[in-house]
Scaffold this motif. Structure first.
Motif, mmCIF file in Angstrom:
data_model
loop_
_atom_site.group_PDB
_atom_site.id
_atom_site.type_symbol
_atom_site.label_atom_id
_atom_site.label_comp_id
_atom_site.label_asym_id
_atom_site.label_seq_id
_atom_site.Cartn_x
_atom_site.Cartn_y
_atom_site.Cartn_z
ATOM 1 N N VAL A 60 -53.800 -2.443 -30.712
ATOM 2 C CA VAL A 60 -55.076 -2.980 -30.244
ATOM 3 C C VAL A 60 -54.891 -3.641 -28.891
ATOM 4 O O VAL A 60 -53.994 -4.475 -28.711
ATOM 5 C CB VAL A 60 -55.650 -4.016 -31.237
ATOM 6 C CG1 VAL A 60 -56.962 -4.592 -30.709
ATOM 7 C CG2 VAL A 60 -55.853 -3.396 -32.612
ATOM 8 N N ALA A 61 -55.733 -3.274 -27.934
ATOM 9 C CA ALA A 61 -55.767 -3.939 -26.631
ATOM 10 C C ALA A 61 -57.164 -4.496 -26.412
ATOM 11 O O ALA A 61 -58.161 -3.810 -26.666
ATOM 12 C CB ALA A 61 -55.410 -2.959 -25.517
ATOM 13 N N ASN A 67 -64.010 -5.333 -23.556
ATOM 14 C CA ASN A 67 -63.227 -4.097 -23.508
ATOM 15 C C ASN A 67 -62.239 -4.070 -24.672
ATOM 16 O O ASN A 67 -61.400 -4.967 -24.818
ATOM 17 C CB ASN A 67 -62.458 -3.999 -22.191
ATOM 18 C CG ASN A 67 -63.373 -3.858 -20.999
ATOM 19 O OD1 ASN A 67 -63.943 -2.804 -20.758
ATOM 20 N ND2 ASN A 67 -63.527 -4.933 -20.248
ATOM 21 N N PHE A 68 -62.344 -3.023 -25.484
ATOM 22 C CA PHE A 68 -61.448 -2.851 -26.616
ATOM 23 C C PHE A 68 -60.878 -1.438 -26.602
ATOM 24 O O PHE A 68 -61.568 -0.468 -26.264
ATOM 25 C CB PHE A 68 -62.193 -3.036 -27.945
ATOM 26 C CG PHE A 68 -62.645 -4.439 -28.226
ATOM 27 C CD1 PHE A 68 -61.844 -5.308 -28.947
ATOM 28 C CD2 PHE A 68 -63.887 -4.879 -27.782
ATOM 29 C CE1 PHE A 68 -62.276 -6.593 -29.223
ATOM 30 C CE2 PHE A 68 -64.325 -6.152 -28.051
ATOM 31 C CZ PHE A 68 -63.518 -7.024 -28.775
ATOM 32 N N ARG A 69 -59.623 -1.329 -26.998
ATOM 33 C CA ARG A 69 -59.001 -0.023 -27.241
ATOM 34 C C ARG A 69 -58.165 -0.154 -28.512
ATOM 35 O O ARG A 69 -57.205 -0.921 -28.564
ATOM 36 C CB ARG A 69 -58.103 0.399 -26.085
ATOM 37 C CG ARG A 69 -57.459 1.776 -26.277
ATOM 38 C CD ARG A 69 -56.417 2.058 -25.205
ATOM 39 N NE ARG A 69 -55.879 3.402 -25.311
ATOM 40 C CZ ARG A 69 -54.853 3.754 -26.116
ATOM 41 N NH1 ARG A 69 -54.293 2.837 -26.898
ATOM 42 N NH2 ARG A 69 -54.416 4.998 -26.131
ATOM 43 N N GLY A 89 -70.165 2.009 -23.211
ATOM 44 C CA GLY A 89 -70.546 2.175 -24.604
ATOM 45 C C GLY A 89 -69.362 2.123 -25.544
ATOM 46 O O GLY A 89 -68.268 1.668 -25.200
ATOM 47 N N VAL A 90 -69.582 2.628 -26.766
ATOM 48 C CA VAL A 90 -68.567 2.677 -27.814
ATOM 49 C C VAL A 90 -68.254 4.138 -28.097
ATOM 50 O O VAL A 90 -69.157 4.954 -28.272
ATOM 51 C CB VAL A 90 -69.057 1.983 -29.097
ATOM 52 C CG1 VAL A 90 -68.002 2.081 -30.202
ATOM 53 C CG2 VAL A 90 -69.403 0.529 -28.827
ATOM 54 N N ASN A 195 -58.935 0.837 -15.752
ATOM 55 C CA ASN A 195 -58.858 2.237 -16.188
ATOM 56 C C ASN A 195 -58.141 2.406 -17.531
ATOM 57 O O ASN A 195 -58.138 3.487 -18.102
ATOM 58 C CB ASN A 195 -58.196 3.106 -15.123
ATOM 59 C CG ASN A 195 -56.728 2.765 -14.896
ATOM 60 O OD1 ASN A 195 -56.202 1.810 -15.463
ATOM 61 N ND2 ASN A 195 -56.073 3.546 -14.055
ATOM 62 N N TYR A 196 -57.538 1.329 -18.019
ATOM 63 C CA TYR A 196 -56.911 1.393 -19.342
ATOM 64 C C TYR A 196 -57.961 1.650 -20.424
ATOM 65 O O TYR A 196 -57.664 2.228 -21.464
ATOM 66 C CB TYR A 196 -56.174 0.088 -19.633
ATOM 67 C CG TYR A 196 -55.272 0.151 -20.844
ATOM 68 C CD1 TYR A 196 -54.004 0.715 -20.765
ATOM 69 C CD2 TYR A 196 -55.697 -0.342 -22.079
ATOM 70 C CE1 TYR A 196 -53.174 0.788 -21.880
ATOM 71 C CE2 TYR A 196 -54.878 -0.281 -23.200
ATOM 72 C CZ TYR A 196 -53.619 0.286 -23.092
ATOM 73 O OH TYR A 196 -52.802 0.358 -24.195
ATOM 74 N N PHE A 197 -59.188 1.238 -20.159
ATOM 75 C CA PHE A 197 -60.291 1.407 -21.112
ATOM 76 C C PHE A 197 -61.245 2.528 -20.677
ATOM 77 O O PHE A 197 -62.348 2.641 -21.201
ATOM 78 C CB PHE A 197 -61.050 0.087 -21.261
ATOM 79 C CG PHE A 197 -60.181 -1.058 -21.694
ATOM 80 C CD1 PHE A 197 -59.916 -1.287 -23.032
ATOM 81 C CD2 PHE A 197 -59.598 -1.896 -20.752
ATOM 82 C CE1 PHE A 197 -59.096 -2.334 -23.426
ATOM 83 C CE2 PHE A 197 -58.780 -2.948 -21.141
ATOM 84 C CZ PHE A 197 -58.525 -3.165 -22.483
#
Length: 324
Positions: A60-61, A67-69, A89-90, A195-197
């Motif tokens: 999880v980031a 911002n979630f990944r 969005g999601v 850009n990670y997300f």
């Protein structure tokens, strides 16, 4: 008389000291997580589904503010899915199959999430009847949970050691653990570039799986609503694969569609909620649920069945053909 009064005073002082300590635990967790600019979590997620236990490596980031990944990799077959939330969005991504879904959704704030620190803290603070006990050097915080699509899940135990969340167990009303999240590491020092997300960047992470072009046998639900039965089965050839349509009639009619996945890049807009269906992330709305497992797309459709009943059917589907 003096001894009795003294005893009462000592007991009261211990009681209030314990309450203060409990309050400090929740305040410390809340402050640390809510004020964080970001965090990184690595852990192991276990989902108990009927007789099966699915295990996932989870990464999880999070980057403030929204911002979630979340990467979920099945330990049995290394199949990876990613939930992504950014300014656009999601999304649920399956990079190996070139598939992505965009959601009209309030995820992750619309229900409990055992792997997201914000949601765990929110559950703690929302429960005025929570309890905190000590066992084996852990502070165990017991709270209710909010899983609107899965009424079986009723409460959770959050294990905290030295002010750090170590484990979350989500249980049913019989105190059986159905979800277990083990936090191997939590870091608040990681920094992420925007850009990670990014959607395109995450779709390039893994493209190694070759989707099947045929389905040897249909798979069937192990759970069936009362007075509901399989009334028809049909196999249809597609341009690049095939589709099986299972029609169930009776008191709770529904249709189950199984088809080979088209690996041409696709983006599907979905008005529904992200949900763990069977062994993968999929989506569920008022009358339809969809997910992709082992290169096969599944659609469960019912105009009359309640969502929690539809979930029971979906989560009972075996990847091994079990007959009609």
């Amino acid at each position: 008389m003096k001894k009795i009064c003294l005893t009462i005073l000592v007991c009261l002082s211990l009681l209030f000291a314990g309450c203060g300590n409990n309050e400090d635990i929740t305040k410390t967790l809340t402050k640390k997580i809510n004020q964080a600019d970001g965090y990184h979590v690595e852990g192991l997620l276990e989902i108990v589904n009927n007789e099966n236990t699915y295990k996932y490596d989870i990464d999880v980031a999070y980057k403030k503010k929204d911002n979630f990944r979340v990467s979920l990799k099945n330990k049995a077959n290394d199949h990876e899915q990613i939930i992504l939330k950014n300014d656009s969005g999601v999304y649920v991504l399956t990079p190996s199959l070139n598939k992505s879904f965009k959601f009209q959704s309030e995820w992750p704030y619309n229900n409990s999430q055992s792997y997201l620190l914000q949601n765990i803290v929110e559950d703690i603070n929302n429960d005025n009847k929570k309890t905190i006990t000590k066992k084996d050097k852990y502070d165990i915080i017991s709270t209710t949970v909010n899983y609107p699509n899965n009424k079986e899940l009723t409460h959770q135990k959050i294990y905290v050691k030295d002010g750090v969340i170590k484990k979350v167990e989500v249980l049913n009303d019989k105190d059986i653990v159905k979800i277990k999240m083990i936090f191997n590491s939590i870091s608040f020092k990681d920094k992420y570039k925007d850009n990670y997300f990014d959607l395109a960047n995450n779709m390039e992470t893994d493209k190694t799986t070759i989707a099947p072009t045929t389905i040897e046998d249909a798979v069937y639900p192990m759970y069936m609503p009362k007075n509901t039965y399989l009334s028809n089965e049909e196999k249809v050839s597609l341009e690049n694969g095939e589709r099986i349509i299972l029609t169930f009639a009776g008191d709770e009619p529904f249709t189950l569609i199984e088809q080979t996945t088209d690996t041409n890049p696709t983006m599907e807009q979905v008005d529904g909620e992200v949900e763990l269906l069977n062994d993968v992330f999929g989506y569920i709305s008022d009358d339809i649920a969809s997910w992709v497992s082992n290169g096969v797309e599944y659609y469960a459709v019912s105009g009359s069945m309640e969502q929690d009943e539809l979930l029971k059917v979906i989560n009972s589907i075996s990847v091994i053909p079990v007959g009609k």
